[in-house]
Design a protein around this motif. Sequence first.
Motif, PDB file in Angstrom:
ATOM      1  N   LYS A  59     -22.428   8.927  26.728  1.00  0.00           N
ATOM      2  CA  LYS A  59     -21.067   8.566  26.331  1.00  0.00           C
ATOM      3  C   LYS A  59     -20.307   9.762  25.747  1.00  0.00           C
ATOM      4  CE  LYS A  59     -22.260   6.973  21.638  1.00  0.00           C
ATOM      5  NZ  LYS A  59     -22.195   5.844  20.695  1.00  0.00           N
ATOM      6  N   ARG A  60     -21.032  10.823  25.440  1.00  0.00           N
ATOM      7  CA  ARG A  60     -20.413  12.022  24.897  1.00  0.00           C
ATOM      8  C   ARG A  60     -20.209  13.115  25.957  1.00  0.00           C
ATOM      9  NH1 ARG A  60     -23.760  12.316  19.110  1.00  0.00           N
ATOM     10  NH2 ARG A  60     -22.608  10.575  18.131  1.00  0.00           N
ATOM     11  N   ILE A  61     -20.369  12.747  27.212  1.00  0.00           N
ATOM     12  CA  ILE A  61     -20.188  13.706  28.313  1.00  0.00           C
ATOM     13  C   ILE A  61     -19.180  13.147  29.307  1.00  0.00           C
ATOM     14  CG2 ILE A  61     -21.287  14.932  30.220  1.00  0.00           C
ATOM     15  CD1 ILE A  61     -23.940  14.719  28.668  1.00  0.00           C
ATOM     16  N   VAL A  62     -18.151  13.922  29.596  1.00  0.00           N
ATOM     17  CA  VAL A  62     -17.143  13.532  30.585  1.00  0.00           C
ATOM     18  C   VAL A  62     -16.933  14.710  31.538  1.00  0.00           C
ATOM     19  CG1 VAL A  62     -14.697  12.981  30.965  1.00  0.00           C
ATOM     20  CG2 VAL A  62     -15.953  11.888  29.098  1.00  0.00           C
ATOM     21  N   TYR A  63     -16.868  14.411  32.829  1.00  0.00           N
ATOM     22  CA  TYR A  63     -16.666  15.457  33.835  1.00  0.00           C
ATOM     23  C   TYR A  63     -15.178  15.623  34.160  1.00  0.00           C
ATOM     24  CZ  TYR A  63     -21.698  15.148  34.570  1.00  0.00           C
ATOM     25  OH  TYR A  63     -23.062  15.160  34.386  1.00  0.00           O
ATOM     26  N   GLY A  64     -14.809  16.811  34.600  1.00  0.00           N
ATOM     27  CA  GLY A  64     -13.434  17.088  35.005  1.00  0.00           C
ATOM     28  C   GLY A  64     -13.421  18.060  36.162  1.00  0.00           C
TER      29      GLY A  64
END
Length: 329
Positions: free
Chosen positions: A213-218
């Motif tokens: 939940k603390r990792i987001v891709y872009g």
Amino acid sequence: MAYTIKDVAKEAGVSVATVSRILNGLPGYSVKTKEKVMQVIGEMGYQPNAIARGLINKRTKTIGVLLPAVSDLFASLVLSGIEDQAHELDYSVMICNTDQDGVRTMKYLHALREKQVDGILFISEQLKKEYYDAVIAMQLPMVLVATTSPYNVPFIKADDEKAVYDGVTYMLEQGHRAIGLLAGTKGDPIATEPRMKGYERALKSYGLLVEQKRIVYGDFGFASGVTGAEALVKQDPSLTAIFCCSDEMAAGALSYLYSQNIAVPQQVSIMGYDDTKMAEMTIPPLTTISQPLYEMGKQSVTMLLQQEEQHWIIMPHSITVRQTVSART
């Protein structure tokens, strides 16, 4: 009027072959003859054709550069180093914006072959087998910049995993434990995966769990920094810090946090990667991982033209401390 080499030879009273030898630095003429020919060239404003000269000396003094995006600040710094070094060595540069499009990349490779470039610099993109095979068929030297490949190709880059490990460790040393990650393109083996490993390794070294939940891709761009920061804050409101895998993403994150009246660094600390001009221009100025992009560009030209025995170069990185990371007590 565009003068030809024949016009120069006629005006100087020498043969075309003599003018050609002088232009290509070959022996077989007197100092007086050279001075006369160069005087005529200057008076006429004659510009020798690089391709024509290449037929003689097998070099066109031209380098092909392929990269996925010309406009971003990362690319501008690398290109600046490439062009300055090429100019210093009397080379021209052909810049090809591939936009990470395989069809366009192949078209550019064919165009560079037709232009008879002396070598190719391939920047910040995955070297697919079809690209590699095309360059091998062209029998041209190639150097990878800010990327690697499974093939036997020289490269110059920073150690992305170690750089992010050091950056996240710096945040941990400041007392942060709930650290989010704005990663790059999911599945990208060149930049995203090594930086992910650095993030994970730093957390584990402090005995912390890696929470999805603390990792987001872009996509390393500004807009994905805005949406990514929004997603992180909503998924885990307890976050006290966010490490961003590019300065552009960090600028996007700063923009989102400002829009939500979340103070940086008092409430959430932000750290970027690259140390581009954008890092100096954000408010507040961005603490970031610095990799020497300009020097990377310069050295890649030297590697390409000299083809030294050294097969790869890992460039040093450092942490540039500004105002977006504060201690957590």
